[in-house]
Write an enzyme that holds these catalytic residues in place. Sequence first.
Site, PDB file in Angstrom:
ATOM      1  N   HIS A  17      72.268  35.394 104.316  1.00  0.00           N
ATOM      2  CA  HIS A  17      72.669  34.515 103.205  1.00  0.00           C
ATOM      3  C   HIS A  17      71.892  34.903 101.937  1.00  0.00           C
ATOM      4  O   HIS A  17      72.466  35.000 100.853  1.00  0.00           O
ATOM      5  CB  HIS A  17      72.331  33.048 103.510  1.00  0.00           C
ATOM      6  CG  HIS A  17      73.101  32.440 104.639  1.00  0.00           C
ATOM      7  ND1 HIS A  17      72.492  31.772 105.680  1.00  0.00           N
ATOM      8  CD2 HIS A  17      74.436  32.379 104.886  1.00  0.00           C
ATOM      9  CE1 HIS A  17      73.416  31.305 106.502  1.00  0.00           C
ATOM     10  NE2 HIS A  17      74.617  31.670 106.055  1.00  0.00           N
ATOM     11  N   LYS A  41      81.625  22.135 112.771  1.00  0.00           N
ATOM     12  CA  LYS A  41      80.298  22.381 113.345  1.00  0.00           C
ATOM     13  C   LYS A  41      79.451  21.115 113.327  1.00  0.00           C
ATOM     14  O   LYS A  41      79.553  20.320 112.401  1.00  0.00           O
ATOM     15  CB  LYS A  41      79.552  23.447 112.518  1.00  0.00           C
ATOM     16  CG  LYS A  41      80.149  24.842 112.545  1.00  0.00           C
ATOM     17  CD  LYS A  41      79.308  25.767 111.662  1.00  0.00           C
ATOM     18  CE  LYS A  41      79.914  27.163 111.553  1.00  0.00           C
ATOM     19  NZ  LYS A  41      79.252  27.965 110.487  1.00  0.00           N
ATOM     20  N   ARG A  90      81.081  39.440 107.092  1.00  0.00           N
ATOM     21  CA  ARG A  90      80.281  40.324 107.954  1.00  0.00           C
ATOM     22  C   ARG A  90      81.151  41.277 108.762  1.00  0.00           C
ATOM     23  O   ARG A  90      80.732  42.374 109.083  1.00  0.00           O
ATOM     24  CB  ARG A  90      79.444  39.493 108.946  1.00  0.00           C
ATOM     25  CG  ARG A  90      78.301  38.764 108.314  1.00  0.00           C
ATOM     26  CD  ARG A  90      77.786  37.700 109.215  1.00  0.00           C
ATOM     27  NE  ARG A  90      78.850  36.741 109.512  1.00  0.00           N
ATOM     28  CZ  ARG A  90      78.682  35.618 110.165  1.00  0.00           C
ATOM     29  NH1 ARG A  90      77.502  35.297 110.642  1.00  0.00           N
ATOM     30  NH2 ARG A  90      79.686  34.796 110.370  1.00  0.00           N
ATOM     31  N   SER A 128      73.550  32.062 111.501  1.00  0.00           N
ATOM     32  CA  SER A 128      72.646  30.923 111.744  1.00  0.00           C
ATOM     33  C   SER A 128      72.643  30.576 113.237  1.00  0.00           C
ATOM     34  O   SER A 128      71.595  30.215 113.790  1.00  0.00           O
ATOM     35  CB  SER A 128      73.118  29.703 110.942  1.00  0.00           C
ATOM     36  OG  SER A 128      73.087  29.981 109.569  1.00  0.00           O
TER      37      SER A 128
HETATM   38  O1  PNS Z   1      78.634  28.413 106.569  1.00  0.00           O
HETATM   39  P1  PNS Z   1      80.006  27.937 107.002  1.00  0.00           P
HETATM   40  O2  PNS Z   1      79.906  26.894 108.084  1.00  0.00           O
HETATM   41  O3  PNS Z   1      80.931  29.065 107.373  1.00  0.00           O
HETATM   42  O4  PNS Z   1      80.651  27.221 105.701  1.00  0.00           O
HETATM   43  C1  PNS Z   1      81.939  26.643 105.738  1.00  0.00           C
HETATM   44  C2  PNS Z   1      82.125  25.701 104.552  1.00  0.00           C
HETATM   45  C3  PNS Z   1      81.040  24.616 104.567  1.00  0.00           C
HETATM   46  C4  PNS Z   1      82.022  26.477 103.251  1.00  0.00           C
HETATM   47  C5  PNS Z   1      83.545  25.063 104.687  1.00  0.00           C
HETATM   48  O5  PNS Z   1      83.656  24.374 105.887  1.00  0.00           O
HETATM   49  C6  PNS Z   1      83.878  24.134 103.512  1.00  0.00           C
HETATM   50  O6  PNS Z   1      84.307  24.590 102.473  1.00  0.00           O
HETATM   51  N1  PNS Z   1      83.639  22.818 103.723  1.00  0.00           N
HETATM   52  C7  PNS Z   1      83.911  21.815 102.705  1.00  0.00           C
HETATM   53  C8  PNS Z   1      85.205  21.067 103.024  1.00  0.00           C
HETATM   54  C9  PNS Z   1      86.412  21.791 102.453  1.00  0.00           C
HETATM   55  O7  PNS Z   1      86.507  22.028 101.253  1.00  0.00           O
HETATM   56  N2  PNS Z   1      87.350  22.149 103.344  1.00  0.00           N
HETATM   57  C10 PNS Z   1      88.577  22.822 102.948  1.00  0.00           C
HETATM   58  C11 PNS Z   1      88.466  24.316 102.976  1.00  0.00           C
HETATM   59  S1  PNS Z   1      89.660  24.949 104.086  1.00  0.00           S
END
Ligand code: PNS
Length: 158
Positions: A17, A41, A90, A128
Amino acid sequence: MSKAIYPGSFDPVTKGHLDIIKRASKILDHVTVAVLENPRKVATFDIEQRVEMLHLVTKDYSNVEVDYYKGLLIDYAQNKNISIIVKGLRAMSDFEFEFQMALVNQKLNSSIETMFMMTNNKYSYLSSSIVKEIAALGGDISSLVPPEVYNMIVEKYK
Ligand code: PNS
């Protein structure tokens, strides 16, 4: 002015990150690293801890800000006048889901662009979840996470 958001769970932040944060902050005027909820998650670290870890590892980057938001990424970006979403990739396995999220976000607000940055090759295996698994089993995570957050992660699994 190019204002971007680098969103994620950061549960916890890894060297992978931080590499994306460093590289994005070099080419963009301002980067907000935002902890958002991933409904898929269950988080290990609470939001305050994740934000604290991000503050520690980004303290030397003058154009990087840390924040959190419990809601849609696109709403946060729109409210803050941010027009770029930065995501790290990645492997091909990341691509399919990230592609879907980029398209959904584009559908929700077509003026906000998602830009992908390829991982640094040396962190392509890192996540992570891998860090947490190794830490939980007593392995050495010192080469996987920034030194500023090493103790917080190890303490969690004592
Ligand atoms: O590190 P991650 O878990 O891959 O991050 C994913 C994240 C937090 C960026 C994604 O789940 C997100 O954007 N969450 C906020 C809710 C949202 O906007 N959802 C719609 C996108 S499809």
